[in-house]
Enzyme design. Structure first.
Site, short mmCIF file in Angstrom:
data_model
loop_
_atom_site.label_atom_id
_atom_site.label_comp_id
_atom_site.label_asym_id
_atom_site.label_seq_id
_atom_site.Cartn_x
_atom_site.Cartn_y
_atom_site.Cartn_z
N LYS A 111 2.95 -9.07 13.61
CA LYS A 111 2.15 -9.86 12.66
C LYS A 111 2.07 -11.33 13.04
O LYS A 111 1.14 -12.02 12.64
CB LYS A 111 2.71 -9.72 11.24
CG LYS A 111 2.48 -8.33 10.65
CD LYS A 111 2.97 -8.26 9.21
CE LYS A 111 2.68 -6.89 8.61
NZ LYS A 111 3.10 -6.78 7.21
N LYS A 192 -1.46 3.71 13.88
CA LYS A 192 -1.37 4.22 12.51
C LYS A 192 -2.61 3.82 11.72
O LYS A 192 -3.16 2.73 11.91
CB LYS A 192 -0.12 3.64 11.84
CG LYS A 192 0.15 4.16 10.45
CD LYS A 192 1.41 3.54 9.88
CE LYS A 192 1.67 3.97 8.45
NZ LYS A 192 2.88 3.36 7.89
N LYS A 195 -4.72 -0.10 6.33
CA LYS A 195 -5.68 -0.78 5.47
C LYS A 195 -5.99 -2.19 5.97
O LYS A 195 -6.97 -2.80 5.54
CB LYS A 195 -5.18 -0.83 4.03
CG LYS A 195 -3.80 -1.42 3.83
CD LYS A 195 -3.39 -1.26 2.36
CE LYS A 195 -1.93 -1.48 2.07
NZ LYS A 195 -1.26 -2.59 2.60
#
Length: 327
Positions: A111, A192, A195
């Site tokens: 991130k 994966k 969202k």
């Protein structure tokens, strides 16, 4: 009953991957475990959030929990920020965790990669996640493969606290379902379904319209050849679609292989789309009913009160053991 704790961030739209990998398991676990399911809004703000979007998504995720089949009479559903003990124990855990442990976290590396500046909350949030779990003396934590590292830190911190200050925390175990724990992206089965993926075609959102779902599945990447066969190593794309089909249609992987033998990907993807639509349409209707009824606020208030009763006592005991002067 053994206690179970899990949560989902209200950042972005919940996906079919969240439903299959997490929420379906929440529904199963509530029948014979004491369950706490929360919307982790404090975790969401480790990266910048638009206030209006955070507000809407927090309510949407909570409503989707109920729409998916979580029964507020059996499990506590609440917002993390409605139970201040999360933030308080989170700080206590931050004082116990080591910099080296946080630096090794792969999610932080992912991130923060390529960013000029990174908020301290993104670095320290595994301590808050540990607090989330330890507050409720959770025995089991439903986690995907990508979250096992966070649970290991939680286990380490529970051991560290217990050794330093005296036994208090249950050391939690992971609950990882054998099938469907990790639904992959529709455009790249090595990643994966997420969202937060900037490509909306890579995931099926739980609130996608039926025609949008059909279009996304028709355009989903497939492997070369035309054989519908479950082989994650050599046919990862179609194997991922088969896993989705198995969960939505209640068929085994062997039954799906037999059903589409010699037919190719066309009929398979068309009927897969209908299976997904049939799974999500009742959930979507229940979601709309919950949002329009106004019952959500009372469900969240009740859930937070139930959670706080346990969480506050845990924080009190932790502070006493650490030497704080208690009121």
């Amino acid at each position: 009953m053994k206690k179970v704790l899990s949560g989902i961030q209200p950042s972005g739209q919940l996906t079919l991957g969240n439903y299959i990998g997490a929420m379906q398991n929440f529904v199963k676990l509530q029948h014979d475990h004491r369950c706490f399911f929360m919307v982790v809004d404090l975790h969401a703000i480790t990266v910048p959030q638009e206030p209006a979007a955070l507000h809407e998504q927090s309510e949407a995720v909570a409503a989707l929990f109920i729409a998916a089949g979580i029964d507020p009479a059996k499990a506590s559903v609440f917002l993390q920020s409605h139970v201040p003990a999360h933030a308080e124990l989170g700080w206590l855990m931050t004082t116990l965790v080591y910099m080296g442990e946080l630096e090794r976290m792969t999610q932080f590396k992912d991130k923060s990669s390529g960013k000029e500046s990174v908020g301290a909350g993104l670095f320290t949030y595994p301590a808050l996640m540990a607090a989330d779990i330890l507050l409720y003396q959770a025995d089991l934590v439903p986690v995907g493969d990508d979250q096992k590292q966070h649970l290991e830190i939680t286990r380490d911190l529970a051991h560290r606290f217990n050794q330093r200050y005296g036994d208090l925390f249950v050391v939690p175990e992971p609950y990882i379902p054998q099938v469907g724990a990790r639904i992959m992206s529709l455009d790249d089965a090595s990643k994966k379904m997420s969202k937060s993926n900037p490509n909306p075609a890579s995931f099926i959102a739980l609130l996608d319209e039926p025609d949008v779902i059909r279009k996304k599945i028709s355009r989903a990447v497939t492997d070369s050849g035309r054989e519908v066969r479950f082989d994650p190593a050599n046919k990862p794309e179609v194997s991922n679609l088969m896993t989705i089909y198995a969960h939505c249609a209640g068929l085994s992987l062997a039954e799906i292989e037999a059903k589409y033998e010699g037919q190719g990907y066309g009929p398979f993807k068309k009927e897969l789309a209908e299976a997904v639509v049939s799974t999500l349409e009742p959930l979507q209707q229940r979601y709309r009913d919950i949002r329009s009824s106004g019952e959500l606020r009372s469900i969240l208030r009740q859930g937070a009160e139930q959670a706080a009763e346990i969480a506050n006592e845990t924080v009190r005991e932790a502070k006493k053991k650490m030497g704080f002067v208690m009121p």
